[in-house]
Motif scaffolding. Structure first.
Motif, PDB file in Angstrom:
ATOM      1  N   ALA A   7     -98.044 -73.033  -4.995  1.00  0.00           N
ATOM      2  CA  ALA A   7     -98.512 -73.913  -6.078  1.00  0.00           C
ATOM      3  C   ALA A   7     -99.687 -74.764  -5.588  1.00  0.00           C
ATOM      4  O   ALA A   7     -99.688 -75.234  -4.453  1.00  0.00           O
TER       5      ALA A   7
ATOM      6  N   THR B 283     -87.572 -81.418 -18.356  1.00  0.00           N
ATOM      7  CA  THR B 283     -87.055 -80.075 -18.097  1.00  0.00           C
ATOM      8  C   THR B 283     -85.543 -80.084 -17.908  1.00  0.00           C
ATOM      9  O   THR B 283     -84.947 -81.111 -17.616  1.00  0.00           O
TER      10      THR B 283
ATOM     11  N   TYR C 288     -87.702 -79.163 -22.685  1.00  0.00           N
ATOM     12  CA  TYR C 288     -87.321 -77.761 -22.497  1.00  0.00           C
ATOM     13  C   TYR C 288     -85.896 -77.677 -21.978  1.00  0.00           C
ATOM     14  O   TYR C 288     -85.520 -78.435 -21.082  1.00  0.00           O
TER      15      TYR C 288
ATOM     16  N   PRO D  65     -91.857 -72.023 -20.218  1.00  0.00           N
ATOM     17  CA  PRO D  65     -92.291 -70.657 -19.903  1.00  0.00           C
ATOM     18  C   PRO D  65     -93.698 -70.710 -19.295  1.00  0.00           C
ATOM     19  O   PRO D  65     -94.466 -71.644 -19.559  1.00  0.00           O
ATOM     20  N   ASN D  66     -94.025 -69.741 -18.463  1.00  0.00           N
ATOM     21  CA  ASN D  66     -95.319 -69.716 -17.772  1.00  0.00           C
ATOM     22  C   ASN D  66     -96.490 -69.905 -18.723  1.00  0.00           C
ATOM     23  O   ASN D  66     -97.441 -70.625 -18.411  1.00  0.00           O
ATOM     24  N   GLU D  67     -96.428 -69.292 -19.897  1.00  0.00           N
ATOM     25  CA  GLU D  67     -97.551 -69.383 -20.839  1.00  0.00           C
ATOM     26  C   GLU D  67     -97.714 -70.792 -21.425  1.00  0.00           C
ATOM     27  O   GLU D  67     -98.751 -71.115 -22.000  1.00  0.00           O
TER      28      GLU D  67
ATOM     29  N   PHE E 247     -97.628 -73.617 -19.541  1.00  0.00           N
ATOM     30  CA  PHE E 247     -98.206 -74.542 -18.565  1.00  0.00           C
ATOM     31  C   PHE E 247     -99.672 -74.856 -18.828  1.00  0.00           C
ATOM     32  O   PHE E 247    -100.072 -76.021 -18.777  1.00  0.00           O
TER      33      PHE E 247
END
Length: 160
Positions: free
Chosen positions: A96, A118, A135, A140-142, A144
């Protein structure tokens, strides 16, 4: 009713563990802020959730002391603690471009407001934050990219 106010941090911002043996400096604005309700964070923080400033790696430095790994000692998720008082201070995530600094470890944590919440599925029933994005697990990754862009816009609007 108005929502939470997200303000830029006064930099450099300094902080440290409970006993003061481990000290750090933040020199870059966080890319987001969060509160995590997962059971791991609850147990490591001794609280209902952990507080996080997502700080670019190049904007963080340890200025005193030598952190030790704690938590699950997972090489991909390095939880750094003070070697003296064992306070959980920050976490590096393998690969990261940011690390997670425990917001409450700042000398002045008063600007902290969680932008993302989260693991709300594991939240204690009474533990609420004003985070506008919530969440049940992790985003979800999309999500971020849009979340980081929105946070950056909010901070930029307050910098004048």
């Amino acid at each position: 009713m108005s929502g939470p106010v997200f303000r830029p941090y006064v930099l450099p911002a300094e902080g440290g563990c409970r006993c003061g043996a481990l000290r750090f400096r933040v020199t870059a604005q966080p890319i987001a802020t969060a509160a995590c309700h997962c059971r791991g964070c609850q147990r490591m923080s001794g609280s209902a959730f952990s507080t996080t400033l997502m700080v670019p790696v190049e904007g963080f430095e340890v200025v005193a002391g030598e952190p030790v790994l704690g938590g699950m000692k997972n090489p991909a998720l390095q939880h750094s603690h003070c070697p003296e008082c064992l306070s959980w201070v920050f976490t590096r995530i393998e690969g990261a471009p940011f690390l997670n600094v425990r917001a409450v470890m700042l000398d002045d944590p008063s600007r902290f407001v969680p932008f993302v919440e989260t693991c709300t599925a594991e939240r204690l029933p009474w533990a609420e934050t004003p985070a506008p994005h919530k969440y049940e697990s992790f985003p979800p990754n999309e999500a971020f990219g849009p979340l980081l862009a929105e946070y950056a816009t909010l901070i930029a609007s307050q910098e004048s």
